[in-house]
Design a protein around this motif. Structure first.
Motif, PDB file in Angstrom:
ATOM      1  N   GLN A 243       0.867  -1.181   0.000  1.00 44.15           N
ATOM      2  CA  GLN A 243       0.000   0.000   0.000  1.00 44.15           C
ATOM      3  C   GLN A 243       0.903   1.231   0.000  1.00 44.15           C
ATOM      4  O   GLN A 243       2.066   1.151   0.384  1.00 44.15           O
ATOM      5  N   HIS A 244       0.353   2.364  -0.443  1.00 40.59           N
ATOM      6  CA  HIS A 244       1.155   3.582  -0.448  1.00 40.59           C
ATOM      7  C   HIS A 244       0.356   4.748   0.130  1.00 40.59           C
ATOM      8  O   HIS A 244      -0.879   4.737   0.139  1.00 40.59           O
ATOM      9  N   ALA A 245       1.088   5.742   0.619  1.00 40.30           N
ATOM     10  CA  ALA A 245       0.483   6.918   1.252  1.00 40.30           C
ATOM     11  C   ALA A 245       1.435   8.090   1.063  1.00 40.30           C
ATOM     12  O   ALA A 245       2.598   7.902   0.692  1.00 40.30           O
ATOM     13  N   ARG A 246       0.919   9.291   1.312  1.00 43.83           N
ATOM     14  CA  ARG A 246       1.817  10.443   1.340  1.00 43.83           C
ATOM     15  C   ARG A 246       1.301  11.441   2.368  1.00 43.83           C
ATOM     16  O   ARG A 246       0.089  11.572   2.562  1.00 43.83           O
ATOM     17  N   PRO A 247       2.219  12.166   3.009  1.00 43.23           N
ATOM     18  CA  PRO A 247       1.782  13.271   3.858  1.00 43.23           C
ATOM     19  C   PRO A 247       1.364  14.440   2.976  1.00 43.23           C
ATOM     20  O   PRO A 247       1.598  14.431   1.764  1.00 43.23           O
ATOM     21  N   GLU A 248       0.738  15.430   3.581  1.00 49.67           N
ATOM     22  CA  GLU A 248       0.348  16.623   2.830  1.00 49.67           C
ATOM     23  C   GLU A 248       1.581  17.219   2.148  1.00 49.67           C
ATOM     24  O   GLU A 248       2.680  17.215   2.710  1.00 49.67           O
ATOM     25  N   LEU A 249       1.398  17.724   0.931  1.00 51.38           N
ATOM     26  CA  LEU A 249       2.537  18.306   0.209  1.00 51.38           C
ATOM     27  C   LEU A 249       2.898  19.669   0.806  1.00 51.38           C
ATOM     28  O   LEU A 249       2.049  20.349   1.387  1.00 51.38           O
ATOM     29  N   PRO A 250       4.161  20.097   0.629  1.00 50.62           N
ATOM     30  CA  PRO A 250       4.527  21.451   1.025  1.00 50.62           C
ATOM     31  C   PRO A 250       3.618  22.452   0.307  1.00 50.62           C
ATOM     32  O   PRO A 250       3.164  22.183  -0.809  1.00 50.62           O
ATOM     33  N   PRO A 251       3.368  23.614   0.925  1.00 51.36           N
ATOM     34  CA  PRO A 251       2.406  24.565   0.333  1.00 51.36           C
ATOM     35  C   PRO A 251       2.859  25.133  -1.003  1.00 51.36           C
ATOM     36  O   PRO A 251       2.040  25.531  -1.826  1.00 51.36           O
ATOM     37  N   THR A 252       4.157  25.194  -1.235  1.00 51.00           N
ATOM     38  CA  THR A 252       4.644  25.714  -2.522  1.00 51.00           C
ATOM     39  C   THR A 252       5.587  24.703  -3.154  1.00 51.00           C
ATOM     40  O   THR A 252       6.126  23.828  -2.483  1.00 51.00           O
ATOM     41  N   GLY A 253       5.775  24.864  -4.444  1.00 45.84           N
ATOM     42  CA  GLY A 253       6.715  23.984  -5.150  1.00 45.84           C
ATOM     43  C   GLY A 253       5.990  22.920  -5.936  1.00 45.84           C
ATOM     44  O   GLY A 253       5.050  22.279  -5.451  1.00 45.84           O
ATOM     45  N   GLU A 254       6.435  22.747  -7.180  1.00 43.55           N
ATOM     46  CA  GLU A 254       5.809  21.748  -8.054  1.00 43.55           C
ATOM     47  C   GLU A 254       6.280  20.340  -7.696  1.00 43.55           C
ATOM     48  O   GLU A 254       7.450  20.126  -7.368  1.00 43.55           O
ATOM     49  N   ARG A 255       5.381  19.391  -7.768  1.00 41.99           N
ATOM     50  CA  ARG A 255       5.722  17.965  -7.618  1.00 41.99           C
ATOM     51  C   ARG A 255       5.046  17.241  -8.773  1.00 41.99           C
ATOM     52  O   ARG A 255       3.822  17.122  -8.814  1.00 41.99           O
ATOM     53  N   THR A 256       5.851  16.787  -9.721  1.00 49.66           N
ATOM     54  CA  THR A 256       5.316  16.149 -10.921  1.00 49.66           C
ATOM     55  C   THR A 256       5.994  14.806 -11.154  1.00 49.66           C
ATOM     56  O   THR A 256       7.223  14.719 -11.186  1.00 49.66           O
TER      57      THR A 256
END
Ligand SMILES: [Fe+2]
Length: 277
Positions: A243-256
């Motif tokens: 299974q996979h999960a992620r914490p909330e992303l930083p408020p700025t900055g692209e993640r692609t």
């Protein structure tokens, strides 16, 4: 080729030139398939990998790439890319396996990190096969033959879905909670934090109590692997075994990330990009 196990129960880093002619060497292909069966997650570091080579890896692992709604075998996940189904989203995702709410969940996901924010934006993996293997016999026996209801109802991913609050149209499926993973040949505990609602035919309170007991094994620190992305990382993992999960992303900055998913030897199942899981 060099296969280097990562710490813990999940994953290996592989030193292999994915741009090279490795698929023409049967020994390399077989070694990689064996590594995928054993480790469930493979990490490659390749700073300028084209989509075609990502697709070639998926196909070499006996997976049929899923087509996106535009007919391509790859697509993008991004918080800042208009074509991405999750454009603008920064929310956390609870632990899940993609498309467990469909009769035929996908077997594998690969993500290639193209753009990352300055602050960390990891993906965390939990081993369903590790959990199934570590369950006490009494607990495992209670799951024998049982099925779970899995559903999805709204965009997001940081809140659990339930048939008690879901719309009538919410897609849903039942699955064996001790799932026979076709790639590894092992049994995986697929009761997750996001899509699993309850054990079919069980009292909700009893189902919740058992879910809590199982999650203590599934999400124990020794059963997790956190991947801290670097640009150029390609991670391919077994969507049923892990299974996979992620914490909330930083408020700025692209993640692609560029995403290629695959169905093990079974024909294509289009990934429904209208559901952002
Ligand atoms: Fe997902």
């Amino acid at each position: 080729m060099k296969v280097m196990p990562l710490d813990g129960r999940i994953g290996a880093e592989v030193d292999l030139d994915l741009k090279g002619p490795w698929t023409e060497t049967p020994g390399d292909v077989e070694e990689l398939r064996a590594a995928f069966r054993n480790f469930h997650l493979l990490l490659f570091r390749d700073p300028d990998l084209e989509a075609a080579d990502q697709i070639r890896l998926v196909e070499a692992l006996e997976l049929v790439p899923d087509e996106w709604t535009n007919g391509e075998k790859f697509g993008f996940l991004s918080n800042q890319l208009e074509v991405a189904p999750n454009d603008g989203q920064h929310n956390a995702y609870l632990f899940h396996s993609d498309l467990m709410w469909k009769d035929q969940p996908i077997n594998s996901i690969s993500l290639y990190a193209m753009v990352l924010p300055d602050e960390p934006a990891p993906t965390i993996f939990a081993s369903g096969v590790g959990a199934a293997a570590s369950l006490p016999a009494e607990l495992r026996a209670r799951l024998d033959g049982e099925r779970g209801l899995f559903l999805i109802d709204f965009t997001g991913g940081d809140k659990r879905y339930s048939e008690e609050t879901a719309s009538q149209e919410a897609p849903r499926a039942t699955q064996s909670v001790l799932y026979d993973d076709p790639i590894s040949g092992q049994t995986s505990l697929v009761i997750d934090s996001l899509f699993f609602d309850k054990l079919v035919g069980w009292d909700r309170g009893d189902s919740e109590a058992l879910r809590g007991q199982l999650h203590a094994y599934l999400y124990a620190p020794a059963n997790l692997f956190q991947h801290d992305w670097q640009v150029g990382d390609l991670v391919i993992w077994n969507n049923v075994a892990l299974q996979h999960a992620r914490p909330e992303l930083p408020p700025t900055g692209e993640r692609t990330h560029r995403r290629v998913s695959g169905t093990y030897k079974v024909g294509t199942t289009a990934w429904d990009a209208s559901f952002r899981d």
